[in-house]
Design a protein around this motif. Structure first.
Motif, PDB file in Angstrom:
ATOM      1  N   LYS C 115     -48.306   7.963   1.390  1.00 13.64           N
ATOM      2  CA  LYS C 115     -49.035   7.609   0.178  1.00 13.64           C
ATOM      3  C   LYS C 115     -48.504   8.420  -1.009  1.00 13.64           C
ATOM      4  CE  LYS C 115     -53.837   7.353  -1.302  1.00 13.64           C
ATOM      5  NZ  LYS C 115     -54.109   8.754  -1.692  1.00 13.64           N
ATOM      6  N   ARG C 116     -48.371   9.726  -0.767  1.00 17.44           N
ATOM      7  CA  ARG C 116     -47.884  10.602  -1.828  1.00 17.44           C
ATOM      8  C   ARG C 116     -46.441  10.229  -2.203  1.00 17.44           C
ATOM      9  NH1 ARG C 116     -48.294  13.251  -5.962  1.00 17.44           N
ATOM     10  NH2 ARG C 116     -47.490  15.355  -6.206  1.00 17.44           N
ATOM     11  N   ASP C 118     -45.103   7.340  -2.075  1.00 19.00           N
ATOM     12  CA  ASP C 118     -45.103   6.117  -2.884  1.00 19.00           C
ATOM     13  C   ASP C 118     -45.457   6.419  -4.335  1.00 19.00           C
ATOM     14  OD1 ASP C 118     -44.238   4.573  -0.852  1.00 19.00           O
ATOM     15  OD2 ASP C 118     -46.235   3.923  -0.203  1.00 19.00           O
ATOM     16  N   GLU C 119     -46.447   7.322  -4.521  1.00 16.73           N
ATOM     17  CA  GLU C 119     -46.804   7.700  -5.889  1.00 16.73           C
ATOM     18  C   GLU C 119     -45.602   8.300  -6.611  1.00 16.73           C
ATOM     19  OE1 GLU C 119     -51.245   9.151  -4.524  1.00 16.73           O
ATOM     20  OE2 GLU C 119     -49.992  10.515  -5.723  1.00 16.73           O
ATOM     21  N   ASP C 122     -42.906   5.896  -7.442  1.00 17.08           N
ATOM     22  CA  ASP C 122     -43.235   5.135  -8.655  1.00 17.08           C
ATOM     23  C   ASP C 122     -42.915   5.951  -9.890  1.00 17.08           C
ATOM     24  OD1 ASP C 122     -44.010   2.898  -7.403  1.00 17.08           O
ATOM     25  OD2 ASP C 122     -46.160   3.351  -7.365  1.00 17.08           O
TER      26      ASP C 122
END
Ligand SMILES: Nc1ncnc2c1ncn2[C@@H]1O[C@H](COP(=O)(O)OP(=O)(O)O)[C@@H](O)[C@H]1O
Ligand SMILES: [Mg+2]
Lengths: 306, 420, 370
Positions: C115-116, C118-119, C122
């Protein structure tokens, strides 16, 4: 703490640093240096039964070394001709095996190092496979071939080239073939490694200048491959002088190898100090010989093992 | 010089060279299938698998394999660990010490194995005495001594393999891991070790093979735990049978199999990597079309051929029975032997008659010539170097030992030659 | 904005054997600043950075981070993250694993890490590229992954060791703005190392100019450019023409320099040297190429230089005139191109004029190598 150690621990951390240092010290000191020193020390002591070791009789003596030169005290001969002859024969034969291997392997190493293509990989596998087979079995294989009713004798008597079987074993041919056979790879690989890095253009350039092929080798390839050649020669010499399996299996009954004498002292005569003294003599002589050769051919120690 | 002549001579040379290199192994492997009790390919008697059966019932060989495996494991662990530590040290040691250090850790490769074995034995014996331990302590245990003795030089080989890869390691990677909060141990485990993994695997295989085939060092240290190599050496020195060829065949087959497997795998990885490189340029969807396992992969093809051949052989072995053939050969030999015995008897008879006639003429000594006796339990086969040629067979011909098992018939030509 | 954690170097010395790599450095870096060390290759920049991140123990002096002395604290315990000169991305890990390595160390679950990652992907404009290997990325993409990996560790201070030097010119210029943007977004202290004065000037709040282990000047970019403290700083940052000579007269902020070649000239004494430069001292005067203008023929005085033109070149926005100069070096003059017509001066004498406020005097010293 010396700055080197401080930096070492900084870089590796205390735990990892201690592990690395511990393993290295165990290996270098515990497995390499101390055992050799211990053997050296042992070779200067008399052969005593265990209870007397460390007792008053356990003093330094040269008798084990004297034995190699003069033979048993009160012996019939002035010199220990049997052992000395074995010793020199071993060294000379090891040199011969080395030269034979060099002559045999140089062309192959050159060919493999300078050709491209996938068949080279297959050749490399074919080179390595025999080396993975047990040393004893390789000697055994040669024995099947050189035996009195072995393949060669059957072949040659069958073809009528000679009529009685030739005793390869008694004539040491089997032994030399076996020793050469055992260490082919150790000769090829170092030479191959160096030649592989030789720029083809150098050879092309020499050829352009009209140099004949033997001169190209003599002036370009061999000087370049010298570290590999000396590396291979050193290994083959040391290993064949120190070989035990091949002489035991392929040697004729009368032709001993020096390592076999050492083996006998340990296992048959139970005279460890005597065996240790012989081992020291073998080791020191071989090292001195190699160093002398390296001097002669102007090779660095650092090149060995590359 | 004519270049086609040169090319031909190169190929001839290569052929001779590889014949020298591989021929003995091939011939040895073939002898494993000949029913002749001496390992050879001619005369070919019968195709048989009996030597494999014999091999698998040989307790000493099986025990030797077990010991070899135990010692091999120990040596792999110890020498890879020491080799890695040694390599790490080599890359960071104080420059002034480097040459000395390198000489020390490379020396065991050049020290004769015999010397290593002796020094290990002598040193640990002394330590054992200094600690006041008995002869049954760990320090004088054959497994311990052999692992220690072998690791002394096998670690050097491992070190060379490992340092070659370590030199391509960027120490900034470890620093980056530390910088991101990893401990030294974590950085080692998560960064350095994965990088070194291929080299560690090679080093481990190398160490295992070197340990498995070591003789010179082990022969002094094995104590109560003879390895396979030691057992083989004993057997080979005191008499050879095709059972050893059978073992050799198995080892050769395994080696070839794994060598080809490895090569095929490498080749495949290369092809995949090449395909992947091309693919990243061409398409972003990541649709990489894996090339077939065999495309352009000669090693894979050879591997399959080899596997099929092995399966065929094993299959044949389970159904094939050479009994009839062996019986025929035996019968033939028996007949041959009888014929020769008859001949010899006749000769002997004639000789005796002649001698008697002579003695009678001379009226001299009455002693008969002492019979050379052979008191080795196995008959002439193991007489040291003796009985070259067929002419000496006379004394034994009078009482041929019963052909017991593998050691067969005295008239088997090999035993006459006493191939020792 | 001094919200972030500051860094101080106090009397920092670093020696390698007898060789002094850093000599008595005293630097105060404000929290939240974009601070650059600028100096030629081999001057000790990386060494300073390694001392800050904890890979090197200072021989003397202290490194303070957020006011806390870092002595004896290892690199894995410091609130810094370093972006290595060669990036040091872990070659066997996928991009997302690389980025979240600092979380893996702390035992975060794979889901959290993904998740991190992916952030952060981005943020660095590489969405969906997490499953690639670093070797499958381009140079600029790798650069950004290295930044994301460092940021993922949530450092208080980000250390960057010439991160753009491996990129091509276009990308380098693009990354300058991007780095500056990222810094402003995350608001932490950036310590940036470069030998490229353009990078230092465009991105930094403050710059330390280094020469062979010594810090010559610490100031913002404008000050360093316009008001260099040493001959080295004047010659290393931007193009500059040097006039050697002696201080003949010191008049407050200005000095009259008897130059070796161009007569007596007046110039401003740089701020750092006011009151220090004495009459009779060896001095160097620097005038930037763009500070000259061509004077009418025959003009003379203490802010006119006359020299013979060796050659000229047209660069589009400017027109460069090179004249014979001091110590074998040429004097370069850049005239902005307003579309006026130029006369070819080659071989002739030309008289140049400058504003004395745009000429600075510093004590004579070592110049930067070309
Ligand atoms: N570990 C070291 N041992 C000895 N000298 C070093 C070491 N690291 C750096 N140096 C020397 O210190 C000086 C500064 O190096 P460095 O900080 O890497 O320069 P740069 O400003 O280019 O980053 C160089 O002259 C270099 O040779
Ligand atoms: Mg640097």
């Amino acid at each position: 703490m010396p700055s080197f150690l401080k930096e070492f621990f900084n870089r590796n951390g205390t735990g990892m640093g201690l592990t690395i240092l511990g393993l290295v010290l165990f290996w270098t000191i515990g497995l390499i240096i101390l055992p050799q020193l211990s053997m050296l020390d042992f070779s200067f002591r008399p052969n005593l039964p265990p209870p007397e070791i460390g007792g008053p009789k356990d003093v330094y003596t040269l008798e084990n070394y004297k034995y190699l030169i003069y033979g048993p005290e009160g012996g019939s001969q002035d010199y220990n001709t049997v052992d000395l002859r074995v010793f020199f024969r071993t060294l000379v034969a090891a040199v011969c095996v080395t030269i034979f291997n060099l002559i045999l392997c140089y062309p192959i190493a050159y060919y493999l190092g300078q050709s491209k293509g996938s068949h080279i990989r297959i050749f490399a596998i074919m080179l390595i496979i025999p080396y993975w087979i047990n040393e004893i079995l390789r000697a055994f294989a040669l024995r099947i071939i050189f035996g009195e009713t072995g393949v060669l004798n059957t072949l040659f008597t069958g073809l009528g080239i000679w009529d009685t079987p030739f005793d390869f074993i008694r004539n040491d041919i089997a032994l030399y073939a076996g020793l050469g056979y055992a260490y082919i790879l150790l000769m090829i690989f170092p030479i191959y490694n160096v030649i592989e890095s030789l720029d083809r253009n150098q050879i092309e350039a020499a050829r352009d200048l009209g140099a004949p092929w033997w001169r190209i080798h003599w002036r370009v390839v061999i000087p370049y491959a010298k570290p590999g050649i000396s590396s291979g020669c050193t290994m083959v010499f040391m290993l064949s002088a120190g070989a035990l399996a091949a002489p035991q299996i392929l040697g004729g009954p009368s032709s001993l190898w020096f390592t076999q004498l050492i083996y006998q002292q340990f296992n048959d005569n139970n005279d460890w100090p005597q065996g240790a003294a012989y081992a020291v003599v073998l080791l020191v002589t071989c090292i001195l010989f190699v160093l002398a050769m390296m001097r002669l051919f102007k090779v660095n120690m650092g090149d060995i093992g590359k | 010089m004519n270049s086609s002549f040169l090319r031909i001579s190169i190929w001839v040379y290569l052929a001779i060279f590889f014949a020298y290199l591989l021929g003995p192994l091939v011939i040895m492997s073939i002898t494993a299938f000949n029913s002749s009790s001496f390992p050879r390919i001619s005369p070919w008697e019968c195709l048989t698998f009996q030597w494999f059966t014999e091999l698998f019932h040989d307790q000493r060989i099986l025990n030797g394999i077990k010991n070899s495996l135990i010692i091999g494991m120990g040596t792999v662990v110890l020498s890879v660990a020491m080799g890695l530590a040694g390599a790490l040290m080599l890359t960071q040691i104080w420059p002034k010490l480097r040459a000395t250090y390198y000489t020390i850790i490379i020396a065991p490769i050049l020290i004769p194995g015999v010397v290593l074995g002796i020094s290990t034995l002598v040193f640990w014996d002394r330590i054992n005495r200094m600690l006041g331990l008995g002869a049954d302590s760990v320090l004088s245990n054959g497994v311990f001594l052999t692992v220690i003795g072998q690791s002394t030089f096998i670690a050097s080989y491992c070190m060379l393999v490992l340092v070659a890869r370590l030199q391509r390691y960027d120490t900034a990677l470890t620093e980056a891991a530390l910088d991101l909060g990893a401990t030294h141990a974590q950085a080692f485990r998560k960064i350095l070790l994965p990088f070194m993994r291929p080299a560690i695997a090679s080093a481990a295989v190398l160490a295992f093979l070197a340990s498995f085939e070591n003789y010179n060092t082990t022969t002094f240290t094995f104590g109560e735990y003879p390895t396979l190599t030691i057992e083989l050496a004993q057997k080979v020195r005191y008499g050879i049978t095709p059972a050893i060829s059978a073992l050799a065949f198995i080892i050769v087959a395994l080696t070839v199999f794994f060598a080809l497997l490895n090569e095929a795998k490498l080749r495949r990885q290369e092809l995949v990597a090449a395909a992947r490189r091309n693919a990243t340029v061409q398409d972003l969807g990541g649709k990489i079309r894996l090339p077939g396992f065999f495309a352009g992969n000669m090693a894979a093809v050879l591997l399959v051929v080899f596997a099929v051949a092995t399966i065929t052989v094993v299959g044949t072995a389970t159904v094939y029975s050479p009994d009839q053939c062996i019986a025929n050969v035996k019968e033939q030999k028996r007949l041959e032997a009888e014929r020769r015995i008859q001949e010899l008897r006749k000769q002997r008879e004639e000789q005796r008659k002649q001698r008697e006639a002579q003695e009678a003429e001379q009226g001299g000594a009455t002693q008969s010539a002492p019979k050379p006796s052979n008191n080795s339990g196995f008959g002439g086969v193991f007489a040291p170097g003796a009985l070259g040629g067929g002419t000496d067979a006379e004394p034994e011909a009078e009482e041929p030992p019963k052909g017991n098992g593998g050691f067969g018939n005295v008239f088997d030509p090999n035993s006459l030659s006493g191939d020792q | 904005m001094s919200a972030g954690i500051g860094v101080d170097l106090e009397n920092l010395w670093i020696r390698f054997g007898d060789f002094v790599a850093v000599r008595d450095a005293n630097v105060h870096i404000n929290g939240g600043d974009f601070f650059s060390f600028l100096g030629p290759s081999g001057c000790g920049k990386t060494t300073i950075l390694r001392a800050v991140s904890g890979f090197l123990e200072p021989s003397e002096g202290n490194v303070l981070i957020g006011g806390k002395n870092m002595k004896g604290i290892g690199p894995n315990k410091r609130p810094t993250a370093l972006i290595f000169q060669n990036l040091a991305l872990f070659p066997l890990m996928k991009v997302w694993e690389n980025i979240t390595f600092s979380m893996e160390i702390k035992g975060a679950s794979a889901a959290e890490r993904r998740k991190r990652a992916d952030e952060l992907l981005d943020m660095i404009a590489l969405p969906g590229q997490g499953d690639k290997l670093p070797s499958e990325l381009s140079g600029g993409q790798r650069q950004r992954v290295a930044i994301a990996r460092a940021l993922c560790a949530k450092p208080d201070v980000l250390l960057l060791d010439e991160p753009l030097s491996a990129l091509d010119l276009k990308l380098r210029q693009h990354m300058r703005t991007e780095l500056r943007e990222i810094q402003q977004r995350v608001g932490i202290t950036f310590i940036y190392i470069t030998h490229d004065q353009g990078e230092a000037l465009t991105m930094s709040d403050n710059i330390a100019v280094m020469r062979a282990g010594v810090i010559d000047q610490i100031a913002d970019g404008k000050t360093i450019y316009n008001d260099p403290a040493t001959a080295f700083a004047a010659s290393f940052v931007g193009e500059n023409n040097v006039f050697r000579g002696k201080a003949k007269r010191v008049m407050g902020d200005e000095a009259l320099i008897a130059t070796n070649r161009s007569g007596e000239l007046v110039a401003r004494i740089s701020t750092a040297n006011r009151g220090k430069l004495a009459e009779g001292d060896d001095a160097m005067m620097f005038i930037r190429p763009e500070a000259f203008s061509v004077a009418p023929e025959g003009a003379s005085g203490d802010h006119f230089v006359t020299a013979r033109v060796t050659h000229e070149e047209f660069e589009g926005n400017v027109f460069n005139i090179f004249t014979e100069g001091d110590g074998g070096k040429e004097i370069k003059v850049s005239i902005p191109n307003h579309g006026q017509s130029f006369k070819d001066h080659t071989g002739q004498n030309i008289t140049l004029e400058y504003d004395t406020r745009n000429a600075v005097v510093v004590p004579a010293g070592e110049l930067a190598a070309e």
